[in-house]
Design a protein around this motif. Structure first.
Motif, PDB file in Angstrom:
ATOM      1  N   GLY A   1       3.665 -10.655   3.157  1.00 51.38           N
ATOM      2  CA  GLY A   1       2.619 -10.270   4.089  1.00 51.38           C
ATOM      3  C   GLY A   1       3.102  -9.414   5.241  1.00 51.38           C
ATOM      4  N   THR A   2       4.295  -9.712   5.740  1.00 54.86           N
ATOM      5  CA  THR A   2       4.817  -8.938   6.871  1.00 54.86           C
ATOM      6  C   THR A   2       5.062  -7.493   6.475  1.00 54.86           C
ATOM      7  OG1 THR A   2       5.841 -10.905   7.834  1.00 54.86           O
ATOM      8  CG2 THR A   2       6.678  -8.759   8.554  1.00 54.86           C
ATOM      9  N   PHE A   3       5.661  -7.287   5.298  1.00 52.25           N
ATOM     10  CA  PHE A   3       5.936  -5.922   4.832  1.00 52.25           C
ATOM     11  C   PHE A   3       4.635  -5.173   4.565  1.00 52.25           C
ATOM     12  CE2 PHE A   3       6.559  -2.902   1.331  1.00 52.25           C
ATOM     13  CZ  PHE A   3       7.582  -2.115   1.843  1.00 52.25           C
ATOM     14  N   LEU A   4       3.694  -5.840   3.896  1.00 49.83           N
ATOM     15  CA  LEU A   4       2.436  -5.180   3.542  1.00 49.83           C
ATOM     16  C   LEU A   4       1.538  -4.973   4.748  1.00 49.83           C
ATOM     17  CD1 LEU A   4       1.642  -7.132   0.252  1.00 49.83           C
ATOM     18  CD2 LEU A   4       2.489  -4.788   0.447  1.00 49.83           C
ATOM     19  N   GLY A   5       1.639  -5.869   5.737  1.00 54.41           N
ATOM     20  CA  GLY A   5       0.744  -5.801   6.883  1.00 54.41           C
ATOM     21  C   GLY A   5      -0.665  -6.215   6.487  1.00 54.41           C
ATOM     22  N   ASP A   6      -1.566  -6.219   7.446  1.00 50.07           N
ATOM     23  CA  ASP A   6      -2.957  -6.555   7.159  1.00 50.07           C
ATOM     24  C   ASP A   6      -3.784  -5.326   6.792  1.00 50.07           C
ATOM     25  OD1 ASP A   6      -2.495  -9.215   7.652  1.00 50.07           O
ATOM     26  OD2 ASP A   6      -3.353  -9.193   9.672  1.00 50.07           O
ATOM     27  N   ASP A   7      -3.359  -4.164   7.266  1.00 48.98           N
ATOM     28  CA  ASP A   7      -4.166  -2.957   7.065  1.00 48.98           C
ATOM     29  C   ASP A   7      -3.287  -1.730   6.859  1.00 48.98           C
ATOM     30  OD1 ASP A   7      -3.129  -2.789   9.596  1.00 48.98           O
ATOM     31  OD2 ASP A   7      -5.045  -2.455  10.598  1.00 48.98           O
ATOM     32  N   ARG A   8      -2.238  -1.921   6.082  1.00 49.54           N
ATOM     33  CA  ARG A   8      -1.327  -0.827   5.765  1.00 49.54           C
ATOM     34  C   ARG A   8      -1.519  -0.444   4.308  1.00 49.54           C
ATOM     35  NH1 ARG A   8       5.197  -1.333   5.173  1.00 49.54           N
ATOM     36  NH2 ARG A   8       5.662   0.888   4.956  1.00 49.54           N
ATOM     37  N   PHE A   9      -1.432   0.826   3.991  1.00 52.35           N
ATOM     38  CA  PHE A   9      -1.556   1.317   2.620  1.00 52.35           C
ATOM     39  C   PHE A   9      -0.177   1.778   2.179  1.00 52.35           C
ATOM     40  CE2 PHE A   9      -4.750   3.556  -0.351  1.00 52.35           C
ATOM     41  CZ  PHE A   9      -3.842   3.569  -1.403  1.00 52.35           C
ATOM     42  N   VAL A  10       0.547   0.890   1.489  1.00 51.27           N
ATOM     43  CA  VAL A  10       1.893   1.204   1.034  1.00 51.27           C
ATOM     44  C   VAL A  10       1.882   1.293  -0.487  1.00 51.27           C
ATOM     45  CG1 VAL A  10       2.576  -1.240   1.027  1.00 51.27           C
ATOM     46  CG2 VAL A  10       4.327   0.521   1.150  1.00 51.27           C
TER      47      VAL A  10
ATOM     48  N   ALA B   1      -4.825  -8.783  -1.434  1.00 50.44           N
ATOM     49  CA  ALA B   1      -5.494  -9.156  -0.185  1.00 50.44           C
ATOM     50  C   ALA B   1      -6.159  -7.966   0.492  1.00 50.44           C
ATOM     51  CB  ALA B   1      -4.515  -9.832   0.768  1.00 50.44           C
ATOM     52  N   ALA B   2      -6.283  -6.864  -0.224  1.00 51.43           N
ATOM     53  CA  ALA B   2      -7.063  -5.691   0.205  1.00 51.43           C
ATOM     54  C   ALA B   2      -6.495  -4.980   1.424  1.00 51.43           C
ATOM     55  CB  ALA B   2      -8.522  -6.090   0.461  1.00 51.43           C
ATOM     56  N   GLN B   3      -5.177  -4.980   1.554  1.00 54.02           N
ATOM     57  CA  GLN B   3      -4.573  -4.265   2.680  1.00 54.02           C
ATOM     58  C   GLN B   3      -4.881  -2.770   2.627  1.00 54.02           C
ATOM     59  OE1 GLN B   3      -2.911  -6.611   0.855  1.00 54.02           O
ATOM     60  NE2 GLN B   3      -1.729  -7.950   2.216  1.00 54.02           N
ATOM     61  N   CYS B   4      -4.824  -2.186   1.437  1.00 56.49           N
ATOM     62  CA  CYS B   4      -5.089  -0.751   1.307  1.00 56.49           C
ATOM     63  C   CYS B   4      -6.543  -0.438   1.649  1.00 56.49           C
ATOM     64  CB  CYS B   4      -4.764  -0.279  -0.103  1.00 56.49           C
ATOM     65  SG  CYS B   4      -3.036  -0.497  -0.580  1.00 56.49           S
ATOM     66  N   SER B   5      -7.446  -1.286   1.182  1.00 58.70           N
ATOM     67  CA  SER B   5      -8.863  -1.074   1.488  1.00 58.70           C
ATOM     68  C   SER B   5      -9.124  -1.176   2.983  1.00 58.70           C
ATOM     69  CB  SER B   5      -9.722  -2.100   0.739  1.00 58.70           C
ATOM     70  OG  SER B   5      -9.793  -1.803  -0.632  1.00 58.70           O
ATOM     71  N   ARG B   6      -8.422  -2.072   3.641  1.00 62.58           N
ATOM     72  CA  ARG B   6      -8.603  -2.221   5.094  1.00 62.58           C
ATOM     73  C   ARG B   6      -8.166  -0.953   5.817  1.00 62.58           C
ATOM     74  NH1 ARG B   6      -6.462  -6.713   4.571  1.00 62.58           N
ATOM     75  NH2 ARG B   6      -8.293  -7.883   3.929  1.00 62.58           N
ATOM     76  N   TRP B   7      -7.072  -0.355   5.351  1.00 59.57           N
ATOM     77  CA  TRP B   7      -6.617   0.910   5.951  1.00 59.57           C
ATOM     78  C   TRP B   7      -7.641   2.009   5.678  1.00 59.57           C
ATOM     79  CZ3 TRP B   7      -5.510   5.771   4.047  1.00 59.57           C
ATOM     80  CH2 TRP B   7      -4.879   6.646   4.935  1.00 59.57           C
ATOM     81  N   LEU B   8      -8.162   2.063   4.461  1.00 53.14           N
ATOM     82  CA  LEU B   8      -9.163   3.069   4.117  1.00 53.14           C
ATOM     83  C   LEU B   8     -10.405   2.921   4.988  1.00 53.14           C
ATOM     84  CD1 LEU B   8      -8.760   2.859   0.247  1.00 53.14           C
ATOM     85  CD2 LEU B   8      -8.378   4.926   1.612  1.00 53.14           C
TER      86      LEU B   8
ATOM     87  N   ALA C   1      -7.921 -11.959   0.996  1.00 54.75           N
ATOM     88  CA  ALA C   1      -8.615 -10.815   1.592  1.00 54.75           C
ATOM     89  C   ALA C   1      -9.712 -11.288   2.539  1.00 54.75           C
ATOM     90  CB  ALA C   1      -9.205  -9.933   0.496  1.00 54.75           C
ATOM     91  N   LEU C   2     -10.442 -12.322   2.155  1.00 47.77           N
ATOM     92  CA  LEU C   2     -11.469 -12.897   3.030  1.00 47.77           C
ATOM     93  C   LEU C   2     -10.847 -13.481   4.290  1.00 47.77           C
ATOM     94  CD1 LEU C   2     -13.867 -14.744   0.565  1.00 47.77           C
ATOM     95  CD2 LEU C   2     -14.464 -12.844   2.080  1.00 47.77           C
ATOM     96  N   ARG C   3      -9.708 -14.151   4.119  1.00 45.98           N
ATOM     97  CA  ARG C   3      -9.034 -14.765   5.268  1.00 45.98           C
ATOM     98  C   ARG C   3      -8.643 -13.714   6.308  1.00 45.98           C
ATOM     99  NH1 ARG C   3      -3.798 -14.722   6.172  1.00 45.98           N
ATOM    100  NH2 ARG C   3      -3.278 -14.244   3.998  1.00 45.98           N
ATOM    101  N   ILE C   4      -8.117 -12.587   5.842  1.00 44.90           N
ATOM    102  CA  ILE C   4      -7.698 -11.537   6.773  1.00 44.90           C
ATOM    103  C   ILE C   4      -8.908 -10.847   7.381  1.00 44.90           C
ATOM    104  CG2 ILE C   4      -6.387  -9.390   7.008  1.00 44.90           C
ATOM    105  CD1 ILE C   4      -4.628 -10.392   4.678  1.00 44.90           C
ATOM    106  N   GLY C   5      -9.934 -10.641   6.553  1.00 40.99           N
ATOM    107  CA  GLY C   5     -11.172 -10.071   7.067  1.00 40.99           C
ATOM    108  C   GLY C   5     -11.367  -8.619   6.698  1.00 40.99           C
ATOM    109  N   GLY C   6     -12.583  -8.138   6.928  1.00 36.13           N
ATOM    110  CA  GLY C   6     -12.938  -6.759   6.606  1.00 36.13           C
ATOM    111  C   GLY C   6     -14.397  -6.674   6.211  1.00 36.13           C
ATOM    112  N   SER C   7     -15.015  -5.571   6.531  1.00 35.03           N
ATOM    113  CA  SER C   7     -16.449  -5.416   6.277  1.00 35.03           C
ATOM    114  C   SER C   7     -16.692  -4.522   5.062  1.00 35.03           C
ATOM    115  CB  SER C   7     -17.137  -4.834   7.507  1.00 35.03           C
ATOM    116  OG  SER C   7     -16.552  -3.593   7.861  1.00 35.03           O
ATOM    117  N   PHE C   8     -16.110  -4.869   3.932  1.00 43.29           N
ATOM    118  CA  PHE C   8     -16.294  -4.117   2.694  1.00 43.29           C
ATOM    119  C   PHE C   8     -16.375  -5.112   1.544  1.00 43.29           C
ATOM    120  CE2 PHE C   8     -11.850  -4.095   4.053  1.00 43.29           C
ATOM    121  CZ  PHE C   8     -11.228  -4.755   3.014  1.00 43.29           C
TER     122      PHE C   8
END
Length: 281
Positions: free
Chosen positions: A53-62, A94-101, A121-128
């Motif tokens: 999780g730390t490497f991927l972040g919550d909203d990073r697109f790697v 967990a939809a990190q890429c989608s969060r960045w998008l 993905a729900l736990r982290i959050g996002g409106s998509f």
């Protein structure tokens, strides 16, 4: 026989279960592969997100273990041009890429085969939207999206990648772009070790027999399918896409991480990730 490199090992935990599954090489079809990998991700999603999780972040697109970031690579296009675009992320985790998008103003939909991954993905959050479905049967109408992306999702784990690619093409609008990353096929020939022992060829690059982990009754609990670089190119073309770029990220000096067979030593000598940039005419 040496265990082949697993693209999942890019992010798999170093800890192992007390009941270790048997690793083998054998045939595995579409249904068995889908069932096994859905179960594997549901069982291991918590550990995966804790470990990476730390490497991927919550909203990073790697795009892969090297750490190539879409903000830098712009493989989907300049970030300022993503605003208002409908984007499908396949194998979203967990939809990190989608969060960045979404932060760029895009309208993403995050799809994954694993219900547990989408709970993260729900736990982290996002409106998509979050969609639990198999990539080989996308539950969307034709021409629903402008762009599609997959960072180490779905394609390494399916028996018939052309079927997935055709489904992606179907849901893309004309002129749409699909970008996906997988473990570089050359890694299949090397043992999954981060040190010097991982630099000697241990198997045939041309052996396409799937890597399977199975329980004591012979039921697959994890499956990975190998395609050569040429196979991947032919799959893209057979699905009706035009291949416009093939990116092989170099290992950056800042990245000192070791995960499974991934390490600065290996990353500086052989490619680890292949990114295919495809367009629908």
């Amino acid at each position: 026989m040496q265990e082949p490199v697993s693209s999942e090992s890019a992010f798999r935990s170093a800890s192992e279960s007390a009941l270790e599954p048997e690793a083998t090489r054998r045939a595995a079809g579409t249904a068995e592969s889908s069932r096994a990998n859905r179960g594997w991700w549901d069982r291991n999603a918590d550990e995966y997100q804790t470990e990476h999780g730390t490497f991927l972040g919550d909203d990073r697109f790697v795009w892969g273990p090297e750490g190539l970031d879409e903000a830098e690579a712009e493989l989907l296009g300049p970030p300022e041009e993503l605003k208002g675009r409908d984007v499908l992320e396949i194998g979203a985790g967990a939809a990190q890429c989608s969060r960045w998008l979404a932060a760029q103003g895009a309208r993403p939909v995050a799809l994954d085969i694993s219900h547990r991954q989408l709970q993260h993905a729900l736990r982290i959050g996002g409106s998509f939207p979050l969609v639990c479905a198999d990539a080989g049967a996308l539950p969307f109408a034709d021409a629903s999206f402008d762009l599609a992306c997959s960072a180490y999702g779905a394609l390494p784990f399916v028996a018939e990648p052309v079927e997935v690619l055709r489904e992606v093409r179907r849901v893309l609008r004309r002129g749409g772009r699909f970008v996906f990353s997988v473990t570089h096929p050359i890694r299949w020939a090397f043992p999954d070790e981060p040190g010097p022992e991982g630099l000697s060829v241990s198997g045939s690059y041309f052996d396409r027999t799937p890597y399977v982990e199975q329980d004591e009754e012979g039921r697959a609990v994890y499956v990975e399918h190998h395609r050569t670089l040429g196979d991947r190119v032919r799959d893209v073309v057979a699905a009706g896409f035009r291949l416009v770029d093939l990116v092989e990220p170099e290992w950056p000096a800042w990245n000192t991480s070791e995960w499974g067979g991934w390490s600065p030593l290996r990353g500086n000598l052989i490619p680890g990730t292949a990114i295919f940039v495809c367009e629908r005419d």
